[in-house]
Design an enzyme around this catalytic site. Structure first.
Site, PDB file in Angstrom:
ATOM      1  N   LYS A 233     -49.181 -20.357   7.899  1.00 56.03           N
ATOM      2  CA  LYS A 233     -47.502 -19.662   8.677  1.00 56.03           C
ATOM      3  C   LYS A 233     -47.476 -18.140   8.681  1.00 56.03           C
ATOM      4  O   LYS A 233     -48.174 -17.556   7.514  1.00 56.03           O
ATOM      5  CB  LYS A 233     -46.588 -20.076   7.895  1.00 56.03           C
ATOM      6  CG  LYS A 233     -45.866 -21.452   8.196  1.00 56.03           C
ATOM      7  CD  LYS A 233     -44.668 -21.859   7.352  1.00 56.03           C
ATOM      8  CE  LYS A 233     -44.621 -23.233   7.695  1.00 56.03           C
ATOM      9  NZ  LYS A 233     -45.042 -23.629   9.622  1.00 56.03           N
ATOM     10  N   ARG A 307     -45.681 -35.298   7.899  1.00 58.69           N
ATOM     11  CA  ARG A 307     -46.013 -36.380   8.711  1.00 58.69           C
ATOM     12  C   ARG A 307     -46.500 -37.487   7.157  1.00 58.69           C
ATOM     13  O   ARG A 307     -46.956 -38.698   7.120  1.00 58.69           O
ATOM     14  CB  ARG A 307     -46.491 -36.528   9.361  1.00 58.69           C
ATOM     15  CG  ARG A 307     -47.548 -35.842   9.661  1.00 58.69           C
ATOM     16  CD  ARG A 307     -48.609 -35.576  10.850  1.00 58.69           C
ATOM     17  NE  ARG A 307     -46.916 -34.288  11.373  1.00 58.69           N
ATOM     18  CZ  ARG A 307     -47.491 -33.378  12.743  1.00 58.69           C
ATOM     19  NH1 ARG A 307     -48.320 -33.873  13.349  1.00 58.69           N
ATOM     20  NH2 ARG A 307     -46.563 -32.830  13.172  1.00 58.69           N
TER      21      ARG A 307
HETATM   22  N1  BES Z   1     -42.072 -27.323   8.226  1.00 59.50           N
HETATM   23  C1  BES Z   1     -43.049 -27.361   9.078  1.00 59.50           C
HETATM   24  C2  BES Z   1     -41.617 -27.822  10.561  1.00 59.50           C
HETATM   25  C3  BES Z   1     -40.541 -26.408  11.029  1.00 59.50           C
HETATM   26  C4  BES Z   1     -40.506 -25.604  11.629  1.00 59.50           C
HETATM   27  C5  BES Z   1     -39.516 -27.077  10.337  1.00 59.50           C
HETATM   28  C6  BES Z   1     -39.846 -24.873  12.160  1.00 59.50           C
HETATM   29  C7  BES Z   1     -38.290 -25.789  10.295  1.00 59.50           C
HETATM   30  C8  BES Z   1     -38.392 -24.872  11.615  1.00 59.50           C
HETATM   31  C9  BES Z   1     -43.733 -28.725   9.746  1.00 59.50           C
HETATM   32  O1  BES Z   1     -43.997 -28.546   8.216  1.00 59.50           O
HETATM   33  C10 BES Z   1     -44.884 -27.721  10.404  1.00 59.50           C
HETATM   34  O2  BES Z   1     -44.982 -26.347   9.775  1.00 59.50           O
HETATM   35  N2  BES Z   1     -45.197 -28.513  11.391  1.00 59.50           N
HETATM   36  C11 BES Z   1     -46.074 -27.727  12.478  1.00 59.50           C
HETATM   37  C12 BES Z   1     -46.370 -28.410  12.496  1.00 59.50           C
HETATM   38  C13 BES Z   1     -48.103 -28.300  13.478  1.00 59.50           C
HETATM   39  C14 BES Z   1     -48.643 -27.968  12.955  1.00 59.50           C
HETATM   40  C15 BES Z   1     -48.779 -29.774  14.327  1.00 59.50           C
HETATM   41  C16 BES Z   1     -45.667 -26.913  13.831  1.00 59.50           C
HETATM   42  O3  BES Z   1     -44.203 -27.447  13.848  1.00 59.50           O
HETATM   43  O4  BES Z   1     -45.740 -25.959  13.767  1.00 59.50           O
HETATM   44 ZN    ZN Z   2     -45.827 -27.109   7.631  1.00 59.70          ZN
END
Ligand code: BES
Ligand code: ZN
Ligand code: ZN
Length: 458
Positions: A233, A307
């Site tokens: 991230k 997921r």
């Molecule tokens: N934990 C994150 C989602 C999230 C984003 C929670 C902002 C709280 C605030 C999740 O694990 C994630 O990183 N999702 C990705 C999925 C993508 C890579 C398909 C996302 O939403 O960018």
């Molecule tokens: Zn994530």
């Protein structure tokens, strides 16, 4: 703390009054007597639970601004109105009366005020203890979410939850890495097995209903830190990812509220708890992993980890806990924040009857959910040429495709999916009963949903 007023000395009185027009709502004035403030609830015809919850939150914050430690709340104006509304107002007070834990060397004395109620009817007084339990359960969920990742690891979360379960006589079991291996939970392990803090599966069993009834399973995402793994991230998004276990906190808080209020229902909470870290052995984009259901999964993105855990958590709930219906709740996608912001969570379901129960539950709790579609075209977006599923679509629809992925594992059982990525945390409170930080999203709605399932089977 909220108690009935019995002539104890107080340093402030807030009197709730009805207003003439909409504009009066939340208006604060100095009352006729010294030490009395009046707070307007707006016109009688427009009183509703959501509004009264906000009024309660405002009263609590006003008390804080006046540094009043002992506050009398005069609720006489609400006599003869629906007790549910008065309870909503009081829940607003309790939810706003909460500060995140401080790690400062010099701890100031507790800023929390004590409230004493005047003018309430017997029906309200009788129902207040259960309302207080529900609010305390929201605060428990907030406590977990507010805890930073070096304090709250999968292991320490399991310990904290077990400790609370013990207090309320809820059965709690924590499975460790070797047990997860024996169960074949390949998807959960792919995310968490290489982190120094090993993955856990926390299971809470509350049997308040008739015994043969298959339990409702609440499956909560418990990622205590989500770095994204090798799909690392950005610095800005990393900062918030100690809160990626808000789903776990919500299901634990819900079960404790049910148990303390002795609700007649069978519920099992399943919490896959992991860290999504980078280590020499971490999973990589392109990996093909297994899952407890037997399905293979192509990992397109290591940051779409929630997921994966939920898939194995749901299979565990079905195969080992005999779940009759399933709700999963998770801070799952950034896309839901883009779509709905911080006030509304995304929802999906494969069962209209079950979803209408959730709608009714949300009506009572005042939380906002919005159902997203499950068109067959969305399902195609998580096909993989070489595995049974892939964990990400490259065609957008991030929130929906995440839900479609999870739905595969519910095996046609009545299922609801709640994506609380936007609603689990507020930097700037959206309603008066919120405070900066964790919101405890999900607890009150899941609680109402469980109550409804206990009253009448689907
Ligand atoms: N934990 C994150 C989602 C999230 C984003 C929670 C902002 C709280 C605030 C999740 O694990 C994630 O990183 N999702 C990705 C999925 C993508 C890579 C398909 C996302 O939403 O960018
Ligand atoms: Zn994530
Ligand atoms: Zn995550």
């Amino acid at each position: 703390m909220i108690d009935i007023y019995s002539n104890q000395p107080t340093n402030l009185c807030i009197r709730f009054i009805l207003g003439e027009s909409e504009e009066d709502l939340l208006k604060l004035k100095t009352g006729d007597e010294g030490g009395v403030l009046t707070l307007s609830m707006g016109p009688l015809g427009a009183l509703c639970k959501n509004r009264l919850r906000r009024v309660g939150g405002k009263a609590c914050k006003v008390a804080g601004e006046f540094s009043a430690k002992r506050v009398r709340l005069d609720l006489t104006a609400l006599r003869g109105t629906d007790p549910e509304g008065v309870l909503a107002l009081l829940s607003g007070v309790m939810l706003a009366n909460n500060r995140a834990c401080s790690y400062k060397r010099d701890q100031k004395e507790s800023p929390q005020a004590a409230f004493f109620l005047e003018g309430i009817e017997d029906a309200v007084a009788a129902a207040l203890p259960k309302e207080a339990v529900l609010c305390e359960s929201v605060l428990f969920a907030r406590e977990l979410v507010n805890a930073p990742a070096n304090y709250l690891t999968p292991e320490s979360m399991a310990v904290r939850i077990a400790q609370e379960a013990n207090k309320y006589g809820v059965e709690c079991q924590t499975l460790d890495k070797s047990q997860l291996e024996a169960l074949g939970m390949g998807a959960l392990l792919a995310v968490g097995e290489s982190a120094t803090h090993e993955p856990k599966l926390i299971v809470l069993r509350y049997k308040g209903g008739p015994l043969p009834e298959a339990p409702l399973a609440l499956v909560g995402k418990g990622v205590t830190c989500d770095t994204g793994g090798y799909c690392l991230k950005s610095r800005a998004s990393l900062r918030a990812m100690f809160g990626d276990m808000a789903g776990a906190a919500a299901v634990a808080g819900t079960v404790f509220a049910l148990a303390r209020n002795q609700v007649s229902v069978n519920v099992v909470a399943v919490i896959p708890a992991v860290e999504n870290r980078i280590s020499p052995d971490s999973f990589l984009p392109g990996d093909i992993i297994s899952s407890m259901s037997g399905r293979s999964i192509a990992v397109e993105n290591t940051d779409a980890e929630g997921r994966l855990l939920l898939a194995d958590g749901i299979t565990y709930a079905i195969q080992k806990e005999n779940a009759g219906s399933i709700v999963d709740i998770a801070t799952l996608t950034g896309a839901v924040v883009t779509m709905f912001g911080f006030t509304t969570a995304g929802a999906m379901s494969n069962h209209d009857g079950f979803y209408s129960r959730l709608n009714d539950a949300a009506e009572k709790s005042g939380e906002q959910y919005w159902r997203l579609p499950t068109f067959p075209e969305f399902r195609k977006m998580i096909d993989s040429p070489i595995a049974d599923l892939c964990n990400m679509s490259s065609d957008g629809c991030g929130t929906i495709t995440a839900g479609m992925f999870i739905r595969e594992f519910a095996e046609e059982k009545p299922w609801i999916h709640l994506d609380i990525a936007g609603t689990s945390w507020v930097d700037a409170p959206k309603w008066e009963y919120q405070v900066k930080g964790a919101t405890g999203a999900g607890v009150t709605t899941l609680y109402e949903l469980c109550c409804s399932m206990g009253k009448e089977a689907l």
